[in-house]
Motif scaffolding. Structure first.
Motif, PDB file in Angstrom:
ATOM      1  N   THR A 223       0.837  -1.205   0.000  1.00  0.00           N
ATOM      2  CA  THR A 223       0.000   0.000   0.000  1.00  0.00           C
ATOM      3  C   THR A 223       0.869   1.251   0.000  1.00  0.00           C
ATOM      4  OG1 THR A 223      -1.768  -1.148   1.198  1.00  0.00           O
ATOM      5  CG2 THR A 223      -1.797   1.260   1.246  1.00  0.00           C
ATOM      6  N   PHE A 224       1.939   1.228   0.785  1.00  0.00           N
ATOM      7  CA  PHE A 224       2.851   2.368   0.842  1.00  0.00           C
ATOM      8  C   PHE A 224       3.493   2.639  -0.520  1.00  0.00           C
ATOM      9  CE2 PHE A 224       7.383   3.488   1.118  1.00  0.00           C
ATOM     10  CZ  PHE A 224       7.261   4.798   1.561  1.00  0.00           C
ATOM     11  N   LEU A 225       3.833   1.588  -1.264  1.00  0.00           N
ATOM     12  CA  LEU A 225       4.435   1.777  -2.584  1.00  0.00           C
ATOM     13  C   LEU A 225       3.490   2.535  -3.515  1.00  0.00           C
ATOM     14  CD1 LEU A 225       6.235  -1.621  -3.304  1.00  0.00           C
ATOM     15  CD2 LEU A 225       7.258   0.561  -2.638  1.00  0.00           C
ATOM     16  N   TRP A 226       2.207   2.206  -3.466  1.00  0.00           N
ATOM     17  CA  TRP A 226       1.231   2.903  -4.303  1.00  0.00           C
ATOM     18  C   TRP A 226       1.092   4.363  -3.869  1.00  0.00           C
ATOM     19  CZ3 TRP A 226      -0.957   1.755  -8.794  1.00  0.00           C
ATOM     20  CH2 TRP A 226      -0.921   0.436  -9.232  1.00  0.00           C
ATOM     21  N   ILE A 227       1.068   4.591  -2.550  1.00  0.00           N
ATOM     22  CA  ILE A 227       0.984   5.967  -2.046  1.00  0.00           C
ATOM     23  C   ILE A 227       2.232   6.746  -2.440  1.00  0.00           C
ATOM     24  CG2 ILE A 227       1.006   7.381   0.037  1.00  0.00           C
ATOM     25  CD1 ILE A 227      -1.716   6.328  -0.515  1.00  0.00           C
ATOM     26  N   ALA A 228       3.400   6.085  -2.373  1.00  0.00           N
ATOM     27  CA  ALA A 228       4.653   6.743  -2.748  1.00  0.00           C
ATOM     28  C   ALA A 228       4.624   7.159  -4.218  1.00  0.00           C
ATOM     29  CB  ALA A 228       5.834   5.812  -2.481  1.00  0.00           C
ATOM     30  N   LEU A 229       4.088   6.280  -5.082  1.00  0.00           N
ATOM     31  CA  LEU A 229       3.957   6.625  -6.495  1.00  0.00           C
ATOM     32  C   LEU A 229       3.035   7.822  -6.681  1.00  0.00           C
ATOM     33  CD1 LEU A 229       3.656   3.082  -8.151  1.00  0.00           C
ATOM     34  CD2 LEU A 229       5.588   4.671  -8.310  1.00  0.00           C
ATOM     35  N   LEU A 230       1.947   7.850  -5.918  1.00  0.00           N
ATOM     36  CA  LEU A 230       1.021   8.977  -5.981  1.00  0.00           C
ATOM     37  C   LEU A 230       1.707  10.266  -5.541  1.00  0.00           C
ATOM     38  CD1 LEU A 230      -1.842  10.082  -6.393  1.00  0.00           C
ATOM     39  CD2 LEU A 230      -2.353   9.424  -4.016  1.00  0.00           C
ATOM     40  N   MET A 231       2.496  10.179  -4.467  1.00  0.00           N
ATOM     41  CA  MET A 231       3.216  11.354  -3.961  1.00  0.00           C
ATOM     42  C   MET A 231       4.240  11.854  -4.975  1.00  0.00           C
ATOM     43  SD  MET A 231       2.618  12.785  -1.013  1.00  0.00           S
ATOM     44  CE  MET A 231       1.902  12.575   0.617  1.00  0.00           C
ATOM     45  N   VAL A 232       4.974  10.941  -5.590  1.00  0.00           N
ATOM     46  CA  VAL A 232       5.978  11.339  -6.583  1.00  0.00           C
ATOM     47  C   VAL A 232       5.313  12.060  -7.752  1.00  0.00           C
ATOM     48  CG1 VAL A 232       7.617  10.476  -8.299  1.00  0.00           C
ATOM     49  CG2 VAL A 232       7.652   9.551  -5.981  1.00  0.00           C
ATOM     50  N   GLY A 233       4.213  11.482  -8.236  1.00  0.00           N
ATOM     51  CA  GLY A 233       3.484  12.123  -9.320  1.00  0.00           C
ATOM     52  C   GLY A 233       2.968  13.491  -8.928  1.00  0.00           C
ATOM     53  N   TYR A 234       2.489  13.588  -7.702  1.00  0.00           N
ATOM     54  CA  TYR A 234       1.969  14.869  -7.211  1.00  0.00           C
ATOM     55  C   TYR A 234       3.072  15.920  -7.116  1.00  0.00           C
ATOM     56  CZ  TYR A 234       0.390  18.305  -3.801  1.00  0.00           C
ATOM     57  OH  TYR A 234       0.106  19.469  -3.161  1.00  0.00           O
ATOM     58  N   TYR A 235       4.245  15.533  -6.604  1.00  0.00           N
ATOM     59  CA  TYR A 235       5.362  16.485  -6.487  1.00  0.00           C
ATOM     60  C   TYR A 235       5.837  16.943  -7.862  1.00  0.00           C
ATOM     61  CZ  TYR A 235       6.007  15.973  -1.463  1.00  0.00           C
ATOM     62  OH  TYR A 235       5.828  16.015  -0.112  1.00  0.00           O
ATOM     63  N   ILE A 236       5.824  16.037  -8.832  1.00  0.00           N
ATOM     64  CA  ILE A 236       6.224  16.418 -10.192  1.00  0.00           C
ATOM     65  C   ILE A 236       5.258  17.458 -10.756  1.00  0.00           C
ATOM     66  CG2 ILE A 236       6.427  15.585 -12.572  1.00  0.00           C
ATOM     67  CD1 ILE A 236       7.462  12.941 -11.446  1.00  0.00           C
ATOM     68  N   VAL A 237       3.958  17.226 -10.558  1.00  0.00           N
ATOM     69  CA  VAL A 237       2.953  18.183 -11.020  1.00  0.00           C
ATOM     70  C   VAL A 237       3.115  19.519 -10.315  1.00  0.00           C
ATOM     71  CG1 VAL A 237       0.480  18.701 -11.099  1.00  0.00           C
ATOM     72  CG2 VAL A 237       1.295  16.404 -11.666  1.00  0.00           C
ATOM     73  N   PHE A 238       3.361  19.461  -8.996  1.00  0.00           N
ATOM     74  CA  PHE A 238       3.527  20.694  -8.216  1.00  0.00           C
ATOM     75  C   PHE A 238       4.732  21.499  -8.702  1.00  0.00           C
ATOM     76  CE2 PHE A 238       5.779  22.707  -4.635  1.00  0.00           C
ATOM     77  CZ  PHE A 238       4.872  23.718  -4.353  1.00  0.00           C
ATOM     78  N   LEU A 239       5.861  20.821  -8.915  1.00  0.00           N
ATOM     79  CA  LEU A 239       7.048  21.516  -9.396  1.00  0.00           C
ATOM     80  C   LEU A 239       6.805  22.111 -10.782  1.00  0.00           C
ATOM     81  CD1 LEU A 239       9.889  19.075  -8.249  1.00  0.00           C
ATOM     82  CD2 LEU A 239       9.335  21.321  -7.303  1.00  0.00           C
ATOM     83  N   GLY A 240       6.031  21.389 -11.609  1.00  0.00           N
ATOM     84  CA  GLY A 240       5.691  21.911 -12.925  1.00  0.00           C
ATOM     85  C   GLY A 240       4.893  23.194 -12.821  1.00  0.00           C
ATOM     86  N   PHE A 241       3.906  23.209 -11.923  1.00  0.00           N
ATOM     87  CA  PHE A 241       3.115  24.414 -11.721  1.00  0.00           C
ATOM     88  C   PHE A 241       3.970  25.560 -11.164  1.00  0.00           C
ATOM     89  CE2 PHE A 241      -0.795  21.856 -12.012  1.00  0.00           C
ATOM     90  CZ  PHE A 241      -1.591  22.745 -12.729  1.00  0.00           C
ATOM     91  N   LEU A 242       4.936  25.208 -10.295  1.00  0.00           N
ATOM     92  CA  LEU A 242       5.803  26.225  -9.705  1.00  0.00           C
ATOM     93  C   LEU A 242       6.673  26.873 -10.781  1.00  0.00           C
ATOM     94  CD1 LEU A 242       6.139  27.257  -6.825  1.00  0.00           C
ATOM     95  CD2 LEU A 242       8.104  25.748  -6.571  1.00  0.00           C
ATOM     96  N   VAL A 243       7.239  26.053 -11.665  1.00  0.00           N
ATOM     97  CA  VAL A 243       8.056  26.582 -12.761  1.00  0.00           C
ATOM     98  C   VAL A 243       7.204  27.441 -13.693  1.00  0.00           C
ATOM     99  CG1 VAL A 243       9.383  25.957 -14.813  1.00  0.00           C
ATOM    100  CG2 VAL A 243       9.723  24.695 -12.678  1.00  0.00           C
ATOM    101  N   LEU A 244       5.989  26.959 -13.987  1.00  0.00           N
ATOM    102  CA  LEU A 244       5.076  27.714 -14.842  1.00  0.00           C
ATOM    103  C   LEU A 244       4.717  29.053 -14.213  1.00  0.00           C
ATOM    104  CD1 LEU A 244       3.339  27.678 -17.414  1.00  0.00           C
ATOM    105  CD2 LEU A 244       1.502  26.635 -16.045  1.00  0.00           C
ATOM    106  N   LEU A 245       4.552  29.061 -12.905  1.00  0.00           N
ATOM    107  CA  LEU A 245       4.225  30.292 -12.181  1.00  0.00           C
ATOM    108  C   LEU A 245       5.344  31.309 -12.302  1.00  0.00           C
ATOM    109  CD1 LEU A 245       2.364  31.830 -10.158  1.00  0.00           C
ATOM    110  CD2 LEU A 245       3.657  30.730  -8.332  1.00  0.00           C
ATOM    111  N   VAL A 246       6.585  30.844 -12.129  1.00  0.00           N
ATOM    112  CA  VAL A 246       7.736  31.747 -12.190  1.00  0.00           C
ATOM    113  C   VAL A 246       7.847  32.399 -13.565  1.00  0.00           C
ATOM    114  CG1 VAL A 246      10.250  31.869 -12.095  1.00  0.00           C
ATOM    115  CG2 VAL A 246       9.002  30.514 -10.398  1.00  0.00           C
ATOM    116  N   TYR A 247       7.537  31.623 -14.603  1.00  0.00           N
ATOM    117  CA  TYR A 247       7.671  32.143 -15.965  1.00  0.00           C
ATOM    118  C   TYR A 247       6.471  32.985 -16.405  1.00  0.00           C
ATOM    119  CZ  TYR A 247      11.921  29.594 -17.134  1.00  0.00           C
ATOM    120  OH  TYR A 247      13.226  29.150 -17.168  1.00  0.00           O
ATOM    121  N   SER A 248       5.294  32.694 -15.826  1.00  0.00           N
ATOM    122  CA  SER A 248       4.087  33.371 -16.300  1.00  0.00           C
ATOM    123  C   SER A 248       3.723  34.624 -15.517  1.00  0.00           C
ATOM    124  CB  SER A 248       2.904  32.399 -16.281  1.00  0.00           C
ATOM    125  OG  SER A 248       2.660  31.940 -14.961  1.00  0.00           O
TER     126      SER A 248
END
Length: 317
Positions: A128-153
């Motif tokens: 169960t933790f492995l699935w949650i970890a995958l969800l967290m990794v995906g979420y952090y990637i999306v968050f960092l993407g939004f952060l980079v987009l924010l800085v540029y926009s």
């Protein structure tokens, strides 16, 4: 009366009161669980910075050649720290959830029976933790993407707008992070008490959390806030307070904070167990105590599992 009816419509304060009262039913068992599992976990969480701080300080003053060696030390230490952290976190969760469920089903409780059941429970929690970890990794990637987009926009020259945008993004980040944490904690209990784990446990916890998201959010947010305050005080006085505080003061404060974190972690684990039954109650689901009794016994090899270890029934409104 089934467990769901017994714990029906509990508020956050009621859940905490119920959680605090549970160890009184088997004090020796919870004392040993706390001493052997929760204490090492809590100590490692706080003491971690004591070991990494000198290495980080050395990195800031090292030459490039020496820095490579220090980076290796830091990465190796972090690697083993994370293994220790997640191992003891899952072991503590397995032990507490199993013990609480045993008490609710009037199953004989002892430290030895809990320890005997933990290996089987651990496997399910780990998946169960492995699935949650995958969800967290995906979420952090999306968050960092939004952060980079924010800085540029966003116009960085407009300080007010930029700061406001950052605050909005981090508020959303914190909210989703707390929600995923609540999902994880509930999925951990589901993995122990129901014949599902991994992605199926996550889906089940998502369904249980609906309608009780505010309570789950409040419990997890409160837990993370208290842990953050404890870590902040520990860092400022014990780790970085060498010039302002004596050795004796730092040892006393450090020991006190470790003790407080142990209590917070124990209550947090108990609260997530109780919250599971509250969610079951809200969705008008019952847990057959006798079948749950057999399911828990399955971890100890006491029975041959049937097709469904836990029978859920929807109550008519």
């Amino acid at each position: 009366m089934d467990l769901a009816e017994e714990l029906q419509s509990l508020s956050v304060s009621d859940i905490l009161k119920e959680s605090i009262s549970i160890p009184k039913q088997s004090p020796k068992t919870f004392y040993l669980i706390t001493l052997t599992l929760i204490f090492p976990l809590s100590f490692a969480i706080l003491a971690h910075s004591l070991f990494t701080h000198p290495i980080i300080s050395q990195l800031q003053s090292d030459s490039p050649a020496a820095a490579a060696s220090d980076w290796s030390r830091l990465l190796i230490f972090q690697f083993f720290y994370l293994i220790f952290l997640f191992t003891f976190s899952l072991l503590s969760t397995a032990a507490v959830v199993f013990t609480v469920a045993s008490l609710y089903t009037n199953k004989p409780v002892s430290y030895s029976s809990t320890v005997a059941a933990v290996p089987s429970v651990f496997k399910r929690l780990f998946l169960t933790f492995l699935w949650i970890a995958l969800l967290m990794v995906g979420y952090y990637i999306v968050f960092l993407g939004f952060l980079v987009l924010l800085v540029y926009s966003v116009d960085t020259q407009n300080v007010g707008l930029f700061v406001f945008s950052i605050l909005v993004v981090f508020t959303l980040f914190l909210g989703v992070h707390v929600y995923i944490s609540a999902l994880w904690h509930l999925a951990s209990v589901v993995s122990v008490l129901e014949p599902v784990y991994g992605f199926t446990a996550m889906k089940k916890s998502y369904e249980l959390l609906r309608g009780r998201t505010y309570i789950g959010f409040s419990i997890v947010f409160g837990y993370l806030t208290i842990c953050g305050v404890i870590n902040g005080i520990f860092a400022s006085i014990v780790v970085h307070g060498g010039d302002d505080y004596g050795v004796f003061t730092r040892i006393m404060v450090g020991g006190f904070l470790v003790g407080v974190l142990v209590i917070v972690n124990l209550i947090g684990l108990l609260a997530q167990s109780v919250f599971y039954y509250v969610c079951k109650s809200y969705h008008h689901q019952t847990i057959d105590k006798s079948v749950l009794y057999d399911h828990l016994g399955g971890y100890l090899g006491e029975y041959v599992p049937l097709k469904s270890s836990i029978q859920m029934e929807n109550l008519d409104a």
